[in-house]
Design a protein around this motif. Sequence first.
Motif, PDB file in Angstrom:
ATOM      1  N   GLU A 119       0.858  -1.184   0.000  1.00  0.00           N
ATOM      2  CA  GLU A 119       0.000   0.000   0.000  1.00  0.00           C
ATOM      3  C   GLU A 119       0.892   1.232   0.000  1.00  0.00           C
ATOM      4  OE1 GLU A 119      -2.801  -0.161   3.167  1.00  0.00           O
ATOM      5  OE2 GLU A 119      -3.871  -1.893   2.363  1.00  0.00           O
ATOM      6  N   TYR A 120       0.397   2.338  -0.536  1.00  0.00           N
ATOM      7  CA  TYR A 120       1.269   3.512  -0.681  1.00  0.00           C
ATOM      8  C   TYR A 120       0.518   4.809  -0.375  1.00  0.00           C
ATOM      9  CZ  TYR A 120      -0.878   3.040  -5.333  1.00  0.00           C
ATOM     10  OH  TYR A 120      -1.775   2.877  -6.362  1.00  0.00           O
ATOM     11  N   LYS A 121      -0.220   4.813   0.726  1.00  0.00           N
ATOM     12  CA  LYS A 121      -0.903   6.036   1.150  1.00  0.00           C
ATOM     13  C   LYS A 121       0.120   7.112   1.489  1.00  0.00           C
ATOM     14  CE  LYS A 121      -4.748   3.369   3.047  1.00  0.00           C
ATOM     15  NZ  LYS A 121      -5.470   2.952   4.262  1.00  0.00           N
ATOM     16  N   LYS A 122      -0.267   8.364   1.232  1.00  0.00           N
ATOM     17  CA  LYS A 122       0.666   9.474   1.390  1.00  0.00           C
ATOM     18  C   LYS A 122       1.006   9.731   2.857  1.00  0.00           C
ATOM     19  CE  LYS A 122       1.182  14.343   0.051  1.00  0.00           C
ATOM     20  NZ  LYS A 122       0.513  15.500  -0.569  1.00  0.00           N
ATOM     21  N   GLU A 123       0.133   9.322   3.765  1.00  0.00           N
ATOM     22  CA  GLU A 123       0.299   9.670   5.177  1.00  0.00           C
ATOM     23  C   GLU A 123       1.463   8.949   5.861  1.00  0.00           C
ATOM     24  OE1 GLU A 123      -2.560   8.682   3.821  1.00  0.00           O
ATOM     25  OE2 GLU A 123      -3.470  10.668   3.629  1.00  0.00           O
ATOM     26  N   ASP A 124       1.987   7.904   5.228  1.00  0.00           N
ATOM     27  CA  ASP A 124       3.038   7.123   5.877  1.00  0.00           C
ATOM     28  C   ASP A 124       4.067   6.687   4.837  1.00  0.00           C
ATOM     29  OD1 ASP A 124       4.481   5.786   7.746  1.00  0.00           O
ATOM     30  OD2 ASP A 124       2.992   4.230   8.152  1.00  0.00           O
ATOM     31  N   LEU A 125       5.236   6.295   5.326  1.00  0.00           N
ATOM     32  CA  LEU A 125       6.261   5.763   4.435  1.00  0.00           C
ATOM     33  C   LEU A 125       5.775   4.453   3.819  1.00  0.00           C
ATOM     34  CD1 LEU A 125       9.431   6.269   6.668  1.00  0.00           C
ATOM     35  CD2 LEU A 125       8.751   7.658   4.693  1.00  0.00           C
TER      36      LEU A 125
END
Length: 271
Positions: free
Chosen positions: A199-205
């Motif tokens: 997963e590649y949500k902006k909120e986390d690395l």
Amino acid sequence: MNGLALHPNKSLIRNIGLDNTGTNSTPNEFYEVNGSNPNVEVNRVEIEQSVIGTEAIKSYYRLSESAKKAKPNKLFKVVKGLSIFYKLPLFILELYKKRELIIYSKKRLTIKGAFISPLSTFHFDDARDINFGKGCYVGEFTTVWVINNSKEVRNSCLIVGDNTYIGEQNNIRASGGKISIGKNCLISQQVSIIAANHEYKKEDLIRNQPWSRVNNFVSIGDDVWVGCGVQILAGVTIGNGAVVAAGSVVTKDVDPYTIVAGVPAKKVNSR
């Protein structure tokens, strides 16, 4: 062995490996030998055995042998015995840290009638997630990952059918998803099969995020030939009897008995 060792007292070799002309090199005179010059003319001399050197070597080994035969005192034995209790917890701790990075060789992965190269590497947290049929072959330097997200989320699995050949230097990533390969398949060399994406949500690395649970599988049917250097991405189903040409990148399903090629892979013919 009644032989002699030759040690010139003046080196004729100059080491220029650390003269700052190479990549990632800094000047260092540690290996320099005074007066060394490969172009100097050598004066031929009579070679004689050094009596002093020979006696020094004999004396050294005599001392070593006598030290081996010497009996340790009681205090040494007690200290040596107690040291085991100190080293044992450290050994167990190191094993615990590396529990997910076990090299799973032929000796540990025993399958009747199958060959798993000792030079292949398996990373897993539960051996029950790995299932090879009879007659399978896994070549040298193939790497397999079957690691689950956690104890609660256990969706990683690798299943390989009977008589399937998996060649050398392949990369099979069943972490975060399921990879199933049918019977009588040929997986060539340097093939990557990827079951899941991060997963590649902006909120986390990205590295801190779990495997995606969407399209987290790869399904390969029976009698499939995957050519050298093929990349098979997550969420793909390859039908029975299909052929994937070398160097292809498979991003979509492949119909049974079709031949696909290219980046991305497209149908070019049928069997």
